[in-house]
Design a protein around this motif. Structure first.
Motif, short mmCIF file in Angstrom:
data_model
loop_
_atom_site.label_atom_id
_atom_site.label_comp_id
_atom_site.label_asym_id
_atom_site.label_seq_id
_atom_site.Cartn_x
_atom_site.Cartn_y
_atom_site.Cartn_z
N VAL A 186 8.17 11.45 -4.49
CA VAL A 186 7.24 10.99 -3.46
C VAL A 186 5.82 11.51 -3.70
CG1 VAL A 186 6.68 11.16 -1.00
CG2 VAL A 186 9.01 10.55 -1.72
N PRO A 187 5.61 12.82 -3.97
CA PRO A 187 4.24 13.28 -4.24
C PRO A 187 3.63 12.62 -5.48
CG PRO A 187 5.70 15.13 -3.79
CD PRO A 187 6.56 13.94 -3.93
N TYR A 222 7.44 -5.34 -2.46
CA TYR A 222 7.01 -5.28 -1.06
C TYR A 222 6.48 -3.90 -0.71
CZ TYR A 222 8.86 -9.90 0.11
OH TYR A 222 9.06 -11.26 0.18
N LEU A 223 7.13 -2.86 -1.22
CA LEU A 223 6.70 -1.49 -0.94
C LEU A 223 5.31 -1.22 -1.52
CD1 LEU A 223 7.16 1.43 0.05
CD2 LEU A 223 8.39 1.87 -2.11
N LEU A 224 5.13 -1.58 -2.79
CA LEU A 224 3.85 -1.28 -3.44
C LEU A 224 2.72 -2.15 -2.88
CD1 LEU A 224 5.03 -0.66 -7.11
CD2 LEU A 224 4.43 1.02 -5.37
N ARG A 225 3.05 -3.37 -2.50
CA ARG A 225 2.04 -4.20 -1.81
C ARG A 225 1.63 -3.53 -0.50
NH1 ARG A 225 4.67 -10.28 -1.90
NH2 ARG A 225 4.23 -10.84 -4.09
N HIS A 226 2.62 -3.06 0.23
CA HIS A 226 2.38 -2.40 1.51
C HIS A 226 1.49 -1.17 1.34
CE1 HIS A 226 3.54 -1.48 5.72
NE2 HIS A 226 3.46 -0.21 5.33
N LEU A 227 1.69 -0.48 0.22
CA LEU A 227 0.93 0.75 -0.04
C LEU A 227 -0.42 0.47 -0.70
CD1 LEU A 227 3.89 2.95 -1.36
CD2 LEU A 227 2.70 3.22 0.82
N ALA A 247 16.43 2.18 -3.89
CA ALA A 247 15.03 1.77 -3.75
C ALA A 247 14.61 1.78 -2.27
CB ALA A 247 14.83 0.38 -4.35
N TYR A 248 15.51 1.35 -1.40
CA TYR A 248 15.22 1.35 0.04
C TYR A 248 15.02 2.78 0.55
CZ TYR A 248 15.52 0.16 4.99
OH TYR A 248 15.25 0.01 6.32
N LYS A 249 15.81 3.72 0.04
CA LYS A 249 15.65 5.11 0.47
C LYS A 249 14.31 5.68 0.00
CE LYS A 249 18.19 6.77 2.68
NZ LYS A 249 18.46 6.60 4.13
N LEU A 250 13.85 5.21 -1.16
CA LEU A 250 12.51 5.62 -1.63
C LEU A 250 11.45 5.07 -0.68
CD1 LEU A 250 10.68 6.93 -3.76
CD2 LEU A 250 10.80 4.80 -5.08
N ALA A 251 11.65 3.84 -0.22
CA ALA A 251 10.71 3.27 0.76
C ALA A 251 10.73 4.08 2.05
CB ALA A 251 11.07 1.81 1.03
N GLU A 252 11.90 4.48 2.48
CA GLU A 252 12.01 5.30 3.69
C GLU A 252 11.30 6.64 3.51
OE1 GLU A 252 15.99 4.19 6.26
OE2 GLU A 252 16.10 5.84 4.84
N ALA A 253 11.44 7.23 2.33
CA ALA A 253 10.81 8.53 2.08
C ALA A 253 9.29 8.41 2.11
CB ALA A 253 11.29 9.07 0.73
N LEU A 254 8.76 7.26 1.65
CA LEU A 254 7.32 7.07 1.61
C LEU A 254 6.74 6.58 2.94
CD1 LEU A 254 7.17 5.45 -1.92
CD2 LEU A 254 5.85 7.47 -1.25
N LEU A 255 7.52 5.80 3.69
CA LEU A 255 6.98 5.19 4.91
C LEU A 255 7.57 5.74 6.19
CD1 LEU A 255 6.88 1.41 3.84
CD2 LEU A 255 5.08 3.12 3.62
#
Length: 800
Positions: A70-71, A102-107, A203-211
């Motif tokens: 995440v960092p 979708y995650l990287l677009r969001h970020l 991948a979804y858990k990575l999105a959860e960790a970031l968002l």
């Protein structure tokens, strides 16, 4: 008699626990028993399973590597680094890649994606792709659904100055890559409590960790597709993700998903995990199998409805093409295997390779051969120029195919996968050693019991248990999939009330089954030809799933047949078949799939006068009726102990005498099924049970016709003109008169005896035999199937 394709196993019921749970939750005993069998044996567990709960989801930072990943991603965002999402070409890889987009677009990230071409590049991370990434200015690679085995490639990336974060869910090898971060719940020292995530789940858990809590709910739709498509267990967190995804999908904001549901013929408002598995996933996979998976990624990530419809239509066409390719390769592979079986027998592990076997579909081919032969199967495509073999494996429960491949890892350039499925590549010159090594390993692991296919059922029920209310209540167990399959029930001793074919060309089968005056409809897709073997009145056992059939506003319970058996010997009434030889071959082929552990052995019996070609009776033992012996083999080699093993007896012609019928039962004592394929004689050609009136009338006619010696053929001709009886019957009656000295035969002529000695008709052996033969012929020509079956059973018992 039809044997089930697999051995059905259902757990022992626990009436006390079932009753207790049913009372505490106010549910039916049927639903309660299913919950108990699936480990939900307390009210709290059952409620969470049916309704969900907070304990279904886990902190993403429990995944080892997440705290490092995440960092690093936040730094890349802050420094405006160019990120590469590196995915895989199957539905899980496509879904994972789409979710990361979708995650990287969001970020607001700067990123590219790369999915290798299945045929040209193959699975996994590739150095040439990393070279391309470097040229694009990439400094961080995030893999999805791949990377855990890419030790050398990640080392290469490090040498290029590129950091790699691996998100994967495949089995980790002993030698792990030295990536910036490895995120995989299956890592030996990963404390994450749920190990069954798909690649898209990680991948979804990575999105959860970031968002955190800001992950859009509709992203669960993408997670649901990959989780179901990759056959992950629908328990725990997967169950929650898929359930939420399906709920969102019923009003999906994604044009691509809406278009994909449409071309798959799926109603949005009722979309289920089964729809994903059999409708959506094959079309997404077709993109990577026959073309490039990028097309499917674009479909799932586009915001343009028109573009979505175009890509969905293209995937649908690719899927149809894929089906044709699979059909061709299955035929070629089966022929190749059958030739091998004829020479050396069926191997413990089937390994087949050939040029022109599209590497994109070899996994599907392996699955189809596994279903047919119930052996682990590896199908490989051989590259015509390089000789490299790329393939896929599918395995049975008794053999962990990943472990089997690990035992001969030195023969392969690359391999990876799960206990039930895997992929590999190796040079053609190592194929023989590869085959031998795998079979040597299998011989040390597998037992004869492992080669008997077993299907788990959820219990034995009666039709009365399978009400509409029960069918509706079962939906509380959804979503269904791996580790939480659609409930299957065993129904024994149900009577077939109606049988009919349905669909185009009668491809599908529909039955009405009855038990204690309660009926239910049952449908079996692709089993239309079985209608010939299941006439009304047949008692059958079935293995079936319970569903709800909705038509014209009405709803009723319906069974979806998965397997069936007929415990008793059967009589297949196909009298009057237009082509008895062709029909016999057809029946043999139908029964082959329902012959149990022993292959079907067939005998065909016919009159010596039969003129039709017999070449279609391949593999059958051929017999002819014989006046002296009853029946005899057409070829001397057919006579022997093997005839006692005949399980299907095809009567192309009916026996002419009771002795021939008895000879059939004596020669083939273990016959499970008899197919009647004889022609139906016209009325005048049939024999009639003789009466005194018949003979009295005939006696008077002969007196007028043959007062002096008259050629027999002329007598018969004149008798047939003046009598309602046919020539066959009249000839048999003349035999009676001859035996009783009422006529004299000499030189082909007949003379009437004017003053014969008084004798009873019953004193004539010909009269008695004519009666028995005529009775038998009446059954064969006019009797109902039930009457004929009862008649033959009584004769069979007499013969035995």
């Amino acid at each position: 008699m039809l044997h089930s394709k697999t051995r059905w196993q259902s757990p022992a019921a626990d009436p006390e626990k079932n009753g207790e749970l049913a009372r505490s939750l106010s549910i039916s005993p049927l639903l309660s028993s299913l919950l108990v069998q699936r480990g939900m044996n307390t009210a709290d567990k059952a409620r969470v399973f049916m309704d969900g709960g907070a304990e279904d989801s886990h902190d993403p930072f429990l995944l080892k590597g997440m705290a490092e990943a995440v960092p690093r991603i936040r730094k890349a965002l802050q420094d405006e680094e160019h990120i590469l999402v590196y995915g895989d070409y199957d539905a899980d890889g496509v879904s994972s890649t789409a979710l990361m987009i979708y995650l990287l677009r969001h970020l607001g990230a700067s990123f590219d994606i790369y999915i290798p071409h299945r045929s040209n590049e193959g699975y996994g991370l590739h150095n040439h792709a990393l070279d391309w990434a470097l040229q694009q200015g990439v400094s961080l690679v995030i893999t999805v659904d791949t990377g855990i085995s890419a030790y050398h490639q990640i080392a290469y990336a490090s040498g290029l100055g590129i950091d790699v974060i691996v998100t994967d869910h495949h089995e980790p090898p002993e030698l792990l890559p030295e990536a910036y971060a490895l995120i995989n719940p299956k890592l030996p020292d990963c404390p994450y409590p749920f190990k069954g995530l798909a690649g898209v789940g990680v991948a979804y858990k990575l999105a959860e960790a970031l968002l955190g809590s800001e992950v859009p709910e509709e992203w669960c739709e993408i997670a649901a597709i990959g989780t179901v498509a990759d056959l992950m267990p629908l328990l725990g967190e997967n169950r929650s993700l898929v359930r939420r995804g399906l709920t969102s999908m019923r009003n999906s904001p994604f044009p691509g998903i809406r278009a994909l549901l449409s071309v798959s013929g799926i109603t949005m408002s009722t979309v289920s995990a089964v729809n994903i598995a059999f409708g959506m996933a094959p079309r997404i996979n077709a993109s990577g199998r026959l073309d490039h998976a990028g097309r499917a990624v674009t479909l799932l990530t586009t915001s343009d409805a028109e573009e979505a419809e175009q890509f969905a239509g293209e995937l649908d066409l690719l899927n149809k093409e894929r089906q044709l390719v699979v059909e061709r390769i299955v035929g070629e592979a089966t022929a190749k295997l059958e030739e091998r079986i004829s020479q050396t027998g069926l191997p413990d592990i089937i390994v087949l390779a050939e040029q022109g076997w599209n590497v994109g579909v070899v996994g599907i081919v392996a699955s189809k051969l596994l279903e047919k032969y119930y052996r682990p199967v590896i199908i490989l495509d051989i590259h015509p120029d390089t000789g490299m073999c790329k393939g896929s494996a599918r395995s049975i429960p008794g053999l962990d195919i990943y472990e089997a491949l690990s035992s001969c890892a030195g023969l392969m350039d690359h391999f990876g996968g799960h206990p039930a499925a895997a992929g590999m590549s190796l040079p053609q010159d190592k194929l023989e050693d590869f085959d031998a090594a795998l079979n040597a390993y299998a011989a040390s692991i597998l037992t004869p019991e492992d080669f008997v296919a077993v299907t788990a059922a959820d219990g034995e029920v009666s039709i009365a248990d399978l009400s509409l209310q029960a069918a509706l209540e079962l939906e509380r167990l959804a979503p269904f999939g791996m580790a939480n399959p659609l409930p299957r029930f065993i129904l024994r001793g149900a009577a077939v009330k109606e049988t009919r074919k349905m669909g185009q060309d009668g491809k599908h089968l529909k039955l009405v089954l009855q038990q204690d005056k309660v009926t239910i409809e049952a449908v079996a897709f692709g089993k239309g030809p079985l209608a010939d073997l299941l006439p009304a009145g047949t008692l059958i056992d079935v293995l079936a799933e319970l569903s709800v059939n909705e038509w014209n506003g009405s709803r009723k319970p319906q069974l979806m047949l998965q397997d069936l058996a007929v415990p008793a010997a059967q009589l297949f009434d196909l009298r009057g078949a237009a082509d008895a030889v062709k029909q016999a071959a057809h029946i043999q082929e139908l029964i082959r799939s329902y012959s149990g552990s022993n292959p079907v052995k067939t005998a065909a019996v016919f009159q010596n006068s039969r003129m039709s070609p017999l070449r279609e009776l391949k593999g059958m033992s051929l017999w002819v009726y014989d006046e002296d012996a009853g029946i005899s083999p057409l070829h001397q080699g057919d006579s022997g102990s093997d005839q006692t093993e005949i399980t299907l007896l095809c009567l192309l012609d009916m026996p002419e005498t009771p002795e021939q019928l008895e000879a059939l039962f004596t020669a083939f004592p273990r016959t499970e099924n008899i197919a009647l394929l004889h022609s139906i004689r016209d009325g005048r050609d049939r024999l009639q049970v003789p009466t005194r009136d018949h003979f009295k009338s005939l006696y008077k006619l002969i007196a007028s016709i043959a007062a002096t010696a008259t050629p027999e053929h002329e007598v018969l001709l004149r008798l047939s003109r003046q009598s309602a009886l046919g020539v066959r019957m009249l000839g048999r009656m003349l035999d009676v008169f001859d035996e009783l000295d009422f006529i004299k035969r000499s030189g082909g002529s007949i003379t009437f005896v004017t003053q014969p000695a008084a004798k009873s008709l019953t004193a004539s052996e010909h009269f008695v035999r004519l009666g028995k033969t005529a009775e038998m012929e009446q059954y064969f020509m006019e009797g109902s199937r039930g009457e004929l079956q009862e008649f033959m059973l009584s004769r069979r018992l007499g013969a035995s």
